[in-house]
Design an enzyme around this catalytic site. Structure first.
Site, PDB file in Angstrom:
ATOM      1  N   LYS A 179       0.810  -1.214   0.000  1.00 33.21           N
ATOM      2  CA  LYS A 179       0.000   0.000   0.000  1.00 33.21           C
ATOM      3  C   LYS A 179       0.840   1.260   0.000  1.00 33.21           C
ATOM      4  O   LYS A 179       0.347   2.346  -0.290  1.00 33.21           O
ATOM      5  CB  LYS A 179      -0.898   0.027   1.244  1.00 33.21           C
ATOM      6  CG  LYS A 179      -2.167  -0.761   1.071  1.00 33.21           C
ATOM      7  CD  LYS A 179      -2.988  -0.721   2.326  1.00 33.21           C
ATOM      8  CE  LYS A 179      -3.589   0.652   2.610  1.00 33.21           C
ATOM      9  NZ  LYS A 179      -4.423   0.660   3.812  1.00 33.21           N
ATOM     10  N   ASN A 235       0.583  -4.345   9.408  1.00 31.41           N
ATOM     11  CA  ASN A 235       0.185  -5.735   9.677  1.00 31.41           C
ATOM     12  C   ASN A 235       1.395  -6.599  10.040  1.00 31.41           C
ATOM     13  O   ASN A 235       1.286  -7.505  10.862  1.00 31.41           O
ATOM     14  CB  ASN A 235      -0.527  -6.332   8.464  1.00 31.41           C
ATOM     15  CG  ASN A 235      -1.745  -5.532   8.051  1.00 31.41           C
ATOM     16  OD1 ASN A 235      -1.624  -4.558   7.308  1.00 31.41           O
ATOM     17  ND2 ASN A 235      -2.910  -5.893   8.555  1.00 31.41           N
ATOM     18  N   LYS A 286       7.688   7.150  13.725  1.00 31.65           N
ATOM     19  CA  LYS A 286       6.571   8.071  13.574  1.00 31.65           C
ATOM     20  C   LYS A 286       5.756   8.137  14.868  1.00 31.65           C
ATOM     21  O   LYS A 286       5.508   7.123  15.514  1.00 31.65           O
ATOM     22  CB  LYS A 286       5.670   7.568  12.441  1.00 31.65           C
ATOM     23  CG  LYS A 286       4.929   8.660  11.711  1.00 31.65           C
ATOM     24  CD  LYS A 286       4.234   8.085  10.487  1.00 31.65           C
ATOM     25  CE  LYS A 286       3.423   9.149   9.773  1.00 31.65           C
ATOM     26  NZ  LYS A 286       2.764   8.576   8.585  1.00 31.65           N
ATOM     27  N   TYR A 333      -9.613   4.633  16.623  1.00 28.10           N
ATOM     28  CA  TYR A 333      -8.190   4.319  16.582  1.00 28.10           C
ATOM     29  C   TYR A 333      -7.588   4.190  17.975  1.00 28.10           C
ATOM     30  O   TYR A 333      -6.606   3.492  18.169  1.00 28.10           O
ATOM     31  CB  TYR A 333      -7.429   5.331  15.706  1.00 28.10           C
ATOM     32  CG  TYR A 333      -7.522   4.922  14.254  1.00 28.10           C
ATOM     33  CD1 TYR A 333      -6.671   3.954  13.740  1.00 28.10           C
ATOM     34  CD2 TYR A 333      -8.506   5.443  13.426  1.00 28.10           C
ATOM     35  CE1 TYR A 333      -6.781   3.523  12.425  1.00 28.10           C
ATOM     36  CE2 TYR A 333      -8.626   5.018  12.111  1.00 28.10           C
ATOM     37  CZ  TYR A 333      -7.748   4.058  11.612  1.00 28.10           C
ATOM     38  OH  TYR A 333      -7.866   3.623  10.323  1.00 28.10           O
ATOM     39  N   GLN A 334      -8.196   4.846  18.944  1.00 29.97           N
ATOM     40  CA  GLN A 334      -7.757   4.656  20.333  1.00 29.97           C
ATOM     41  C   GLN A 334      -7.942   3.190  20.709  1.00 29.97           C
ATOM     42  O   GLN A 334      -7.057   2.575  21.302  1.00 29.97           O
ATOM     43  CB  GLN A 334      -8.573   5.546  21.281  1.00 29.97           C
ATOM     44  CG  GLN A 334      -8.244   5.315  22.757  1.00 29.97           C
ATOM     45  CD  GLN A 334      -8.341   6.569  23.592  1.00 29.97           C
ATOM     46  OE1 GLN A 334      -8.697   7.630  23.087  1.00 29.97           O
ATOM     47  NE2 GLN A 334      -8.021   6.486  24.862  1.00 29.97           N
ATOM     48  N   ARG A 335      -9.078   2.643  20.336  1.00 27.29           N
ATOM     49  CA  ARG A 335      -9.367   1.233  20.573  1.00 27.29           C
ATOM     50  C   ARG A 335      -8.302   0.352  19.929  1.00 27.29           C
ATOM     51  O   ARG A 335      -7.847  -0.633  20.499  1.00 27.29           O
ATOM     52  CB  ARG A 335     -10.764   0.953  19.989  1.00 27.29           C
ATOM     53  CG  ARG A 335     -11.281  -0.437  20.050  1.00 27.29           C
ATOM     54  CD  ARG A 335     -10.971  -1.281  18.838  1.00 27.29           C
ATOM     55  NE  ARG A 335     -10.887  -0.561  17.598  1.00 27.29           N
ATOM     56  CZ  ARG A 335     -10.232  -1.000  16.542  1.00 27.29           C
ATOM     57  NH1 ARG A 335      -9.587  -2.141  16.566  1.00 27.29           N
ATOM     58  NH2 ARG A 335     -10.181  -0.289  15.428  1.00 27.29           N
ATOM     59  N   HIS A 353      -6.692  10.669   9.827  1.00 23.52           N
ATOM     60  CA  HIS A 353      -8.024  10.063   9.860  1.00 23.52           C
ATOM     61  C   HIS A 353      -9.096  11.033  10.342  1.00 23.52           C
ATOM     62  O   HIS A 353     -10.230  10.641  10.604  1.00 23.52           O
ATOM     63  CB  HIS A 353      -8.006   8.819  10.749  1.00 23.52           C
ATOM     64  CG  HIS A 353      -7.236   7.676  10.168  1.00 23.52           C
ATOM     65  ND1 HIS A 353      -7.603   7.078   8.988  1.00 23.52           N
ATOM     66  CD2 HIS A 353      -6.100   7.059  10.574  1.00 23.52           C
ATOM     67  CE1 HIS A 353      -6.732   6.114   8.697  1.00 23.52           C
ATOM     68  NE2 HIS A 353      -5.810   6.084   9.641  1.00 23.52           N
ATOM     69  N   HIS A 409     -11.866  14.078  10.502  1.00 24.59           N
ATOM     70  CA  HIS A 409     -12.945  14.594   9.648  1.00 24.59           C
ATOM     71  C   HIS A 409     -13.117  16.092   9.892  1.00 24.59           C
ATOM     72  O   HIS A 409     -12.746  16.600  10.950  1.00 24.59           O
ATOM     73  CB  HIS A 409     -14.257  13.869   9.962  1.00 24.59           C
ATOM     74  CG  HIS A 409     -14.286  12.448   9.461  1.00 24.59           C
ATOM     75  ND1 HIS A 409     -15.427  11.700   9.387  1.00 24.59           N
ATOM     76  CD2 HIS A 409     -13.293  11.648   8.990  1.00 24.59           C
ATOM     77  CE1 HIS A 409     -15.158  10.501   8.899  1.00 24.59           C
ATOM     78  NE2 HIS A 409     -13.864  10.440   8.664  1.00 24.59           N
ATOM     79  N   ARG A 465     -15.697   2.561   4.227  1.00 17.15           N
ATOM     80  CA  ARG A 465     -14.741   1.470   4.135  1.00 17.15           C
ATOM     81  C   ARG A 465     -15.434   0.151   4.446  1.00 17.15           C
ATOM     82  O   ARG A 465     -16.245   0.080   5.364  1.00 17.15           O
ATOM     83  CB  ARG A 465     -13.634   1.700   5.172  1.00 17.15           C
ATOM     84  CG  ARG A 465     -12.581   0.631   5.164  1.00 17.15           C
ATOM     85  CD  ARG A 465     -11.523   0.867   6.235  1.00 17.15           C
ATOM     86  NE  ARG A 465     -10.431  -0.081   6.043  1.00 17.15           N
ATOM     87  CZ  ARG A 465      -9.392  -0.217   6.861  1.00 17.15           C
ATOM     88  NH1 ARG A 465      -9.281   0.560   7.914  1.00 17.15           N
ATOM     89  NH2 ARG A 465      -8.464  -1.096   6.611  1.00 17.15           N
ATOM     90  N   HIS A 468     -21.748  15.462   8.478  1.00 19.69           N
ATOM     91  CA  HIS A 468     -21.796  15.511   9.947  1.00 19.69           C
ATOM     92  C   HIS A 468     -22.900  16.437  10.444  1.00 19.69           C
ATOM     93  O   HIS A 468     -23.323  17.346   9.722  1.00 19.69           O
ATOM     94  CB  HIS A 468     -20.437  15.969  10.478  1.00 19.69           C
ATOM     95  CG  HIS A 468     -19.312  15.088  10.037  1.00 19.69           C
ATOM     96  ND1 HIS A 468     -18.663  15.260   8.837  1.00 19.69           N
ATOM     97  CD2 HIS A 468     -18.748  14.003  10.625  1.00 19.69           C
ATOM     98  CE1 HIS A 468     -17.733  14.323   8.701  1.00 19.69           C
ATOM     99  NE2 HIS A 468     -17.759  13.538   9.762  1.00 19.69           N
TER     100      HIS A 468
END
Lengths: 707, 707
Positions: free
Chosen positions: B128, B141, B190, B250-252, B407, B409, B432, B458
C-alpha cells in the site's frame, strides 16, 4: 334462569349448568387453586403473573376513565379504550388469583361507566366504514374489546351484585351484542377474520350471560343457515392443513378469536367436539402458523403484513397454551412457549408451565413442507424448504397459493429466502405504520396498493411491467397456481409450482431447490424459473436483497447525477433506477454482504439480459416507503426464457474481530444445457466438482436428478 | 548472554535476569499454576480458554502453511498469515496451560518455516505504500504479526532447542526487526499508531530475545532522541485525560500495543515506572476509551471509524484486563469484562476472573464529562452528556477537539445523539468495507475523502456548501475549537464550545443541553447553534437521523419523478435531494420513529429557512455508500443566525403488542427571545409549563439558566 333453559336440550342444559359457574373460560373455579400454586412454583407463571399484576396495579392507580370516542387508530381515545379492556382483564385475573376485591371493583366500576355512556354515543366520528365502530373507528376493534371484556366480567362475576350484573348485561353487553350482530350484521356474518372476532365476541358473551340465541347466532350465523358464523368460518377460511386464506400475518391475528371461542365452546359444551372439527383443524392451524415463521420468530410476511410481527404476540401465546393443554399439540410447542417467555394465567398456561418445569421441552420441529391452501385443499399452497439447525437455518418459502382475499398481493411464485437469522431476499410486506396516527391514521397507506401489492415488489416475474392479473383481485381469486413437485429427502429439497393465469398466454414455472454439494457448510439455493409464451414479452425478475452489494463484477452504467423513475405505473413508478449493468460472460454474479455473511447469486444471462439496480422511493410524497433495494434480471423481449440462479451463502466478515473468511463464492461455471417447456437441464461446478441438474415436469418419479 | 549484559546498568541487568525466565509478559512461570487452577475454577476463564484451545486444536489439525505473500487485505494469503499469528499465540498459551508438546511443536515448526522463507520474499506485491509490508500489504500488519509471534515464541521458549532458538531469533526475528525499525524506519519513528505497533513489536522482541538495543530503540526512537519511539508516542498522542488524537476508533486499536508493550516494560523493568508515566496516563486512556462508547458497547464513530466496532474487540480485552490487574482501575471495569465475556488467558485475566467470581462487579460508571484533547490538554476536547441508567441512556457527544490527524474529519462542533440503545443522530463513520477485498482491497474507498470526511456528512454547520478549512487537513491541525462551558449538575448538563477558524470571518458557537422538565420521563436535548459573520453566508445544519420520518407537518415539494444531486462538490455531489419543505409557523417540527420510540425535533425557523430532505447515494459508481438520510435546516443567506432545536424522545410504538403511546411530542411553542454574539435566550413549553433558557457566553458563573 336455570329452570327456563333446562327444558330445551342437552346442549343448552350443559351450557346453563356450567354457565352458572364463573369463571369458566381460560380460568375456572375448579382449577384456580392449582393456578395460584403454579404462580408460586413455576418461574414462567410467576413472571407472567407479575406482568398481569403490574397492569392491574396501574389500573387501580389510574382509576376509571371512559372518554367519548373521538380518535382513529393510535390516537388518545383509541388507545385509552384499548387499555381499558386490557386492564379490565388484568384486574379480572388478579381478582381470581388474589381474591382482592379492589380488582373486582375496578372491573365493575369500569363496566358500569361504559354501561352508562355506551348508549349515549353516536357512530364513531372517524369511522373507517359504514356503519363502522362505536367505541373505536372500526367495528373490528369493538369486537376485540368485547372478547376481552367478557372474560374480565366472567372473572369478577362472583363479586358483583345481581343488580350490577343486570345493569352490565342489559345496558352494556346486550347493546354491544346488538351493535356487533345487528348494526354491523354484515361483518358478523362475513366469512373473514373480522367476522370471527365478531362471532367470538357475541358467542362468548352468550355463554357467560346465558343467552342461548347469541351463542347459536355466533356458531351458525344470524340466519342459522351456516352461511356465516363460526363454523362457516372454520370451514371456509382454513385449508385442510390449517392454512389461513389471508396468509400468516392474519392467521396470527385471527387465531385468537378462533382459539378462544373454541375454548369457550369446549368449556361450556365439551360434547360439541369443536376441537375435533374438520379432523382437528385448530390444532393444525396453530402448527401451521408456527411453521410459517422463520427461526427469528417472525412470520413470513406474505400478503399485507407488518414485518416485525413475531409469534411472541399475545394471540400466539393464547394459541400455543390452548393447543398444548387442550389439543395434545406436542412437546416441541414448549420451545415456542419458552421463546414467548410467558403463558396466559389460566388452566392452559398452567399445563404449559408444568410441562416446561418437568423438562419436557423439545426444540420446535421446523420442517420442510408443502402446506395446502384453499378450503378444499386444492388452492395450491405454500412450499417451505429448510436446511440446517434452528440456530442457523437456510429457509426458502414459495408462495403458490390463493390470492389471499383483500389483503392478498399479486405475487404468484414469489420466493422468500432467509439465512443466518435474517432475511436474504425479502418481501416488502404491507405499506403501513401500525398505530401511527400521523401515517394515515395507522391504516394502510395508499402505497400499499400502488406498491406493496404490485408484482414488481416481489421476488417473482413481472411481464411487460404489468402486475399479475393486471392487479385485479377478483381475477386473482378465481384461480391458483398448482403444485408440480414437492420432495424433501436426504439429498435435496425441492418445491416446484406452475402458474398459468397471471398473464394471458404465459406460463410461469418455478422450481426452488436446496442442495448441499460436497464440501459445503451450507446448502445452495438453486432457482429455476421458466416462462413460456407464444408472444414476446419483457420479463423482469427482481431479487429484493437485504444488505450491501460488495461485488458487482460486470460493467454498469450508473445514474450518478440524476435519478430517473423506472416506470410510470404498476409499482415501477416507485423505483429509482440507480444503474444498468451488462453482465459479461464469466462475471455473471452479484455478491451481497448481509449480517456479516456473504451471499453470491450466480445467474445465467444471454446477451440481451440487463441487470437493473433499483431503490424504492420514487413518487412517495409522504415518505411512506422504506428505501429497499433490488437487482432485477431483465429480459427485454422473449417468448420463452429460463432464469436460472444459484444463491450461495459463504464466508464471514467479522468487523469486531476483523476477520474475513470465505469471501469468494465456490459456485462457478453455471451453464444451461437445455430448456424446454417440460424440462430444464443445467450444470455448475462447486469447488471443482461438476454437477448436472435435470428437472422434468412430467416425470414425478424422477422429477429432479442432481449428479 | 547473562555476563555480557550484567556489566551495563541496573535497568538492563534486571531486564536480562528476568529475560531468562520464559514466558514473562502476559503469562509468567510464577503464576502459571494459578492460571491453570483459574481455568478450572472460574467460568469466564474456562470459556475463554476453551476458545483458545479450540483455535490451537484447529492449528494442529490444519498444519503448517506459510504462503508466499500475494493478496491485499481480506485476501487469501493475508488472512492465512493473520491466522498463523493468532494460532501461534493460541498454541503458545495452550502449551503453557497443558504442557502438551504438540502445541509447542506447532509454534516451532511455524516459526522455522517463516525463518526459512522470510528472507526469500521481496516486497509485498500489493504493498500500500513504499517500502510497504513484506508479509502483508502494509508494514502495520507485519508489526501486529510480530507482536503476536513474539508472545507465542515466549510461551514455547522452554520447549525449544538452543539451535532452533538461534535459527528463529537470527533468521527470522532479527530480520523482522530490521524490516520494521530500519527498512520501514520512518514508520518506526513516527508518532502515530503505526509507530506504536512497530515500537511494541521491536521492543517486546528485544525483551524476549535479550536485545537491549532493540528495546532502547523502541523506547526512545532509532536515534535515541525521543523524537520518535514509545515515550514520544505516549507523550504526544494522548491528551492528559488519556484521549487519543485520532479518535475513539483508533484509540481502541492503538490501545493494544500501548498496553502490551507497557506490560512488557513493567514485567522486565518494573522500576522504569511505565504505569506511572504522565500521572498514570495509560490507566486514564483505558477509562477514556470506554467513556467514548455508548451503552450498546459501540465506540463513538468520530473521524474514520468502522461503525460496528465495540469494546468486545481483543484489543480492549487486553486493555481492560491489564488496567484492572495492574493499574487498580476500579471494579466497574469488571462490568465491561463481563460484557466482553472473555479474559486473556494470563495473569491479568486471572485477576479479573477472580474479582468477578468474588462478586466485586459494579455497573460501568458512564459519566457526563469533558475530555481534554491535545498533548498539552489545550486542544479543545470531546464533551459527553449522559442521562438515564445504562439500560436506557440518552447520550450526546460534541466533537470540539483536534482535527484527528490523517483520519480526522472536518466536523467541528459535530453532535452525535444516542438513546434507547441506538443512534438517533449519527455520524457516517468511515467509507470502508473492512477486509472486503472486492471493496478497494478492504481499504478506505475514495468516497471516504469525497464524502466521509466532508463537513456536510456531519451534524454540524456547513457554510456556503464548503467544508471546514476548505477540506485542508493541515489547516485543520493548526487550530482547535475552545471550550466555553461544561457543567453537569442535578438540574442540567451542558457543553458549549466555540470554533473561530473553520471558516474565515465566521464564528461557530454551539451549546448542547440535557434538561428534564417537570413530568418528563426522559431528558430533552436543547441544541443552540449560533453562527456570526460580517458577510452573508449560506448555512446548512443537517440532522443525520436513523429511523423513518412519521410526521412532516409542513408543506414540502417532493422530487417524485427525477432526483437531482444537491450539489457538485464537498460531499454535496453525493446527496440526492428528495424534497424541500417550507416550515410554516406552528408546524416547525419533524418526528422520526426509531427503534419503536418517537423523536420529535422542534426547531426555530424564520421565513427564509428551508428544510432539505436528502438521501446519500449520488455519484456512487461502486455502490460504496450506505443510503443514509438527513433533514437539513438551510438558511440561504445570513450574516448572523441562531439555529435552536429541541429533540424530545417520546412514546412507544410496539408493533408486536400493537400498542402506541405518547405519539405526540409535549414540547411546544419554541420561541426565540433574543440572540446576540454573547447571549441567547429562548422559551418553550412542556406539558403547558413554560421554560425560559438563557445562555451567556461570558458569564461562567451563571452560563446557563433555565427557569
Amino acid at each position: 334462569m336455570k329452570t327456563f333453559f333446562l327444558s330445551i336440550s342437552l346442549v343448552i342444559s350443559v351450557l346453563v349448568v356450567q354457565g352458572q359457574s364463573h369463571p369458566s373460560i381460560m380460568l375456572t373455579q375448579k382449577n384456580i387453586e392449582a393456578v395460584r400454586k403454579g404462580i408460586k412454583d413455576y418461574p414462567i407463571m410467576a413472571s407472567s403473573y407479575k406482568t398481569v399484576k403490574k397492569d392491574a396495579e396501574k389500573a387501580l392507580k389510574s382509576g376509571i376513565e371512559v372518554p367519548t370516542p373521538a380518535d382513529g387508530g393510535g390516537g388518545v381515545t383509541h388507545e385509552k379504550h384499548k387499555k381499558n379492556y386490557q386492564q379490565a382483564l388484568a384486574c379480572g385475573i388478579a381478582y381470581q388469583v388474589t381474591n382482592d376485591e379492589r380488582y373486582a371493583k375496578f372491573v365493575k366500576d369500569l363496566l358500569l361507566e361504559y354501561a352508562k355512556q355506551y348508549n349515549t354515543w353516536g357512530r364513531h366520528p372517524k369511522r373507517k366504514q359504514e356503519p363502522g365502530g362505536k367505541i373505536f373507528w372500526q367495528n373490528l376493534n369493538d369486537c376485540v374489546w368485547q372478547v376481552y371484556m367478557i372474560q374480565a366480567y366472567d372473572c369478577v362475576y362472583g363479586a358483583l351484585s345481581a343488580a350490577d350484573r343486570k345493569k352490565i348485561e342489559n345496558d352494556l353487553f346486550a347493546n354491544v351484542v346488538k351493535e356487533l350482530s345487528e348494526v354491523n350484521g354484515s361483518i358478523f356474518n362475513k366469512v373473514h377474520n373480522h367476522g370471527t372476532w365478531s362471532a367470538a365476541a357475541v358467542g362468548m358473551t352468550g355463554y357467560v350471560c346465558g343467552k342461548k340465541e347469541w351463542v347459536q347466532a355466533a356458531l351458525h350465523g344470524s340466519k342459522q343457515d351456516d352461511k356465516g358464523g363460526f363454523l362457516a368460518q372454520l370451514n371456509q377460511l382454513f385449508s385442510p392443513d390449517g392454512y389461513y386464506a389471508e396468509g400468516p400475518y392474519y392467521q396470527r391475528y385471527a387465531i385468537l378469536p378462533f382459539m378462544i371461542f373454541a375454548k369457550a365452546i369446549h368449556q361450556y359444551d365439551p360434547k360439541f367436539g369443536i376441537y375435533d372439527f374438520r379432523d382437528g383443524l385448530l390444532k393444525k392451524a396453530v402448527n401451521t402458523a408456527l411453521q410459517c415463521t422463520y427461526t427469528n420468530k417472525v412470520f413470513f410476511p406474505l400478503n399485507d403484513a407488518i414485518k416485525d410481527k413475531t409469534y411472541e404476540t399475545e394471540e400466539m401465546v393464547y394459541a400455543v397454551d390452548i393447543a398444548y393443554s387442550d389439543m395434545q399439540a406436542g412437546d416441541d410447542l414448549l420451545d415456542i412457549a419458552q421463546q414467548q417467555d410467558r403463558v396466559i394465567i389460566s388452566d392452559a398456561g398452567l399445563q404449559v408451565a408444568q410441562a416446561i418445569d418437568a423438562g419436557k421441552t423439545n426444540p420446535f420441529a421446523y420442517k420442510p413442507m408443502w402446506i395446502k391452501d384453499g378450503a378444499d385443499g386444492k388452492g395450491g399452497g405454500i412450499g417451505i424448504l429448510r436446511s440446517g439447525a434452528n440456530a442457523d437455518q437456510l429457509a426458502v418459502v414459495m408462495k403458490a397459493g390463493t390470492q389471499g382475499m383483500g389483503h392478498g398481493h399479486f405475487d404468484r411464485l414469489n420466493l422468500l429466502v432467509y439465512d443466518n437469522g435474517t432475511e436474504v431476499f425479502s418481501d416488502y410486506g404491507a405499506v403501513r405504520f401500525l398505530n401511527v396516527e400521523t401515517k394515515n391514521g395507522g391504516n394502510y397507506t395508499k402505497e400499499n396498493d400502488t406498491w406493496g401489492k404490485q408484482t414488481i415488489a416481489h421476488n417473482t416475474i413481472t411481464a411487460d411491467q404489468t402486475s399479475h392479473f393486471n392487479g385485479n383481485e377478483k381475477k386473482g381469486e378465481e384461480t391458483t397456481p398448482s403444485l408440480v413437485n414437492f420432495t424433501a429427502n436426504e439429498k435435496f429439497q425441492v418445491v416446484s409450482a406452475e402458474e398459468k393465469n397471471a398473464y394471458k398466454g404465459v406460463t410461469l414455472w418455478r422450481t426452488a431447490i436446496l442442495f448441499t454439494p460436497e464440501g459445503a457448510d451450507k446448502a445452495l439455493l438453486l432457482d429455476v424459473f421458466s416462462v413460456n409464451s407464444d408472444q414476446p414479452h419483457q420479463y423482469d425478475l427482481p431479487f429484493w436483497y437485504q444488505g450491501h452489494i460488495t461485488d458487482l463484477p460486470f460493467p454498469s452504467e450508473m445514474n450518478g447525477k440524476q435519478l430517473p423513475a423506472l416506470g410510470t405505473s404498476n409499482g415501477y413508478q416507485h423505483l429509482w433506477l440507480n444503474g444498468t449493468g451488462i453482465p459479461a460472460n464469466g462475471k455473471q454474479y452479484i455478491t451481497v454482504l448481509n449480517n456479516r455473511r456473504f451471499y453470491t447469486t450466480s445467474f445465467l444471462a444471454d446477451t440481451a439480459i440487463r441487470v437493473k439496480l433499483v431503490t424504492l422511493g420514487a413518487q412517495d410524497p409522504n415518505l411512506n416507503l422504506r428505501n429497499e433495494k433490488a437487482f432485477i434480471l431483465s429480459q427485454p423481449a422473449a417468448t420463452n426464457h429460463t432464469f436460472i440462479s444459484i444463491t450461495e451463502p459463504h464466508g464471514r466478515n467479522n468487523t469486531v474481530a476483523e476477520v474475513t473468511t470465505g469471501a469468494s463464492a465456490a459456485v462457478k461455471e453455471l451453464k444451461l444445457v437445455s430448456a424446454t417447456k417440460e424440462a430444464v437441464q443445467f450444470r455448475f461446478t462447486y469447488k471443482k466438482k461438476s454437477y448436472t441438474v435435470s428437472i422434468r415436469k412430467n416425470d414425478p418419479g424422477s422429477f429432479l436428478v442432481i449428479d
